[in-house]
Design an enzyme around this catalytic site. Sequence first.
Site, PDB file in Angstrom:
ATOM      1  N   CYS A   1       0.849  -1.199   0.000  1.00 52.27           N
ATOM      2  CA  CYS A   1       0.000   0.000   0.000  1.00 52.27           C
ATOM      3  C   CYS A   1       0.881   1.244   0.000  1.00 52.27           C
ATOM      4  O   CYS A   1       1.775   1.389   0.829  1.00 52.27           O
ATOM      5  CB  CYS A   1      -0.895  -0.057   1.237  1.00 52.27           C
ATOM      6  SG  CYS A   1      -1.291   1.524   1.960  1.00 52.27           S
ATOM      7  N   GLU A   2       0.631   2.134  -0.959  1.00 55.32           N
ATOM      8  CA  GLU A   2       1.505   3.298  -1.088  1.00 55.32           C
ATOM      9  C   GLU A   2       1.239   4.364  -0.015  1.00 55.32           C
ATOM     10  O   GLU A   2       2.035   5.267   0.170  1.00 55.32           O
ATOM     11  CB  GLU A   2       1.388   3.920  -2.485  1.00 55.32           C
ATOM     12  CG  GLU A   2       0.075   4.609  -2.782  1.00 55.32           C
ATOM     13  CD  GLU A   2       0.037   5.144  -4.209  1.00 55.32           C
ATOM     14  OE1 GLU A   2       0.872   4.736  -5.027  1.00 55.32           O
ATOM     15  OE2 GLU A   2      -0.850   5.974  -4.496  1.00 55.32           O
ATOM     16  N   HIS A   3       0.130   4.235   0.687  1.00 56.49           N
ATOM     17  CA  HIS A   3      -0.171   5.222   1.724  1.00 56.49           C
ATOM     18  C   HIS A   3       0.570   4.939   3.027  1.00 56.49           C
ATOM     19  O   HIS A   3       0.924   5.859   3.756  1.00 56.49           O
ATOM     20  CB  HIS A   3      -1.683   5.260   2.001  1.00 56.49           C
ATOM     21  CG  HIS A   3      -2.480   5.628   0.794  1.00 56.49           C
ATOM     22  ND1 HIS A   3      -3.677   5.037   0.469  1.00 56.49           N
ATOM     23  CD2 HIS A   3      -2.234   6.528  -0.188  1.00 56.49           C
ATOM     24  CE1 HIS A   3      -4.143   5.561  -0.650  1.00 56.49           C
ATOM     25  NE2 HIS A   3      -3.279   6.457  -1.077  1.00 56.49           N
ATOM     26  N   HIS A   4       0.766   3.651   3.334  1.00 50.39           N
ATOM     27  CA  HIS A   4       1.391   3.289   4.605  1.00 50.39           C
ATOM     28  C   HIS A   4       2.645   2.441   4.431  1.00 50.39           C
ATOM     29  O   HIS A   4       3.314   2.114   5.409  1.00 50.39           O
ATOM     30  CB  HIS A   4       0.393   2.530   5.479  1.00 50.39           C
ATOM     31  CG  HIS A   4      -0.860   3.297   5.774  1.00 50.39           C
ATOM     32  ND1 HIS A   4      -2.008   3.167   5.014  1.00 50.39           N
ATOM     33  CD2 HIS A   4      -1.127   4.226   6.718  1.00 50.39           C
ATOM     34  CE1 HIS A   4      -2.936   3.978   5.486  1.00 50.39           C
ATOM     35  NE2 HIS A   4      -2.438   4.643   6.517  1.00 50.39           N
TER      36      HIS A   4
ATOM     37  N   GLN B   1      -5.128  -0.717  -4.284  1.00 48.51           N
ATOM     38  CA  GLN B   1      -5.841  -1.866  -4.863  1.00 48.51           C
ATOM     39  C   GLN B   1      -6.701  -1.455  -6.059  1.00 48.51           C
ATOM     40  O   GLN B   1      -6.796  -2.183  -7.053  1.00 48.51           O
ATOM     41  CB  GLN B   1      -6.691  -2.528  -3.776  1.00 48.51           C
ATOM     42  CG  GLN B   1      -7.362  -3.812  -4.255  1.00 48.51           C
ATOM     43  CD  GLN B   1      -8.128  -4.520  -3.160  1.00 48.51           C
ATOM     44  OE1 GLN B   1      -7.733  -4.492  -1.993  1.00 48.51           O
ATOM     45  NE2 GLN B   1      -9.221  -5.178  -3.520  1.00 48.51           N
TER      46      GLN B   1
ATOM     47  N   HIS C   1      -5.779  -5.621   3.925  1.00 46.20           N
ATOM     48  CA  HIS C   1      -4.772  -4.561   4.015  1.00 46.20           C
ATOM     49  C   HIS C   1      -4.250  -4.490   5.445  1.00 46.20           C
ATOM     50  O   HIS C   1      -5.026  -4.269   6.381  1.00 46.20           O
ATOM     51  CB  HIS C   1      -5.388  -3.208   3.617  1.00 46.20           C
ATOM     52  CG  HIS C   1      -5.725  -3.129   2.157  1.00 46.20           C
ATOM     53  ND1 HIS C   1      -5.119  -2.235   1.301  1.00 46.20           N
ATOM     54  CD2 HIS C   1      -6.581  -3.854   1.401  1.00 46.20           C
ATOM     55  CE1 HIS C   1      -5.603  -2.408   0.079  1.00 46.20           C
ATOM     56  NE2 HIS C   1      -6.494  -3.373   0.114  1.00 46.20           N
TER      57      HIS C   1
ATOM     58  N   CYS D   1      -2.638  -2.239   6.739  1.00 45.80           N
ATOM     59  CA  CYS D   1      -2.810  -0.900   7.321  1.00 45.80           C
ATOM     60  C   CYS D   1      -4.194  -0.770   7.974  1.00 45.80           C
ATOM     61  O   CYS D   1      -4.414   0.139   8.771  1.00 45.80           O
ATOM     62  CB  CYS D   1      -2.580   0.191   6.280  1.00 45.80           C
ATOM     63  SG  CYS D   1      -3.639   0.100   4.841  1.00 45.80           S
TER      64      CYS D   1
HETATM   65 ZN   LIG Z   1      -2.713   1.650   3.544  1.00 47.44          ZN
END
Ligand SMILES: [Zn+2]
Length: 228
Positions: free
Chosen positions: A117-120, A159, A187, A189
């Site tokens: 996941c590119e956010h976390h 995703q 996920h 995260c």
């Molecule tokens: Zn994430």
Amino acid sequence: METSINSISYFRPAAVSATRHGGLDLSSSLVDDEEKLAVANKIDSEKVALGVRMILEGLGDNPDREGLLETPARVARMYQELVYGVNVDPASEITCTFTEETEELVLVKDIPFSSVCEHHMLPFVGTACIAYLPKDGKITGLSKLARVVEVASRRLQVQERMTTQIADAIETKLKARGVLVLLEAEHLCMSLRGIRKPGSKTLTTALRGEIKENTALRQEIMTLLSRP
Ligand SMILES: [Zn+2]
């Protein structure tokens, strides 16, 4: 060509239809693929290692203690593997096509994948299902579909975008009359932090062409996908 529901209800074994990942030929190692590693090698591993060292310091730990001494370099090598697909077009994995006298549905389900996941920068792990309607009998090897999933997953990702990238790759390379991609993933995260709901799954779909337009056909595919 119109696709009737009957045409997907009666599979000819030779046309291959629903298959599980266990039946796929994934004998060649993706990670060992020289071309992929060459792309991976463009990653500045020294910079990544330096960043990891700073994280360790920022966390109040001592990066020079024995247990952490090799960690920055190890993490940098790990990221090379996790994101080797970043500069690879998923469609380029469809390296061969065949022509068969079939216009019938091809469906591969439960292709396992893991992405980041590119956010976390935490993993999300799940399975992909791919269905497509060949145009003029143009099909590809089933393992190529699994490779498309693999390459799309090996990058900092979300995703929703991964689902779209897989569908676009199949639509453009095979000129398929219809495509359905369904991803289901957990996920970390969401499991480990924030809302902390382990076990919750995220489902995303991408629909193209006749499968998008034909509701009955789409429902038939969903019924096939829900079979154990
Ligand atoms: Zn994430």
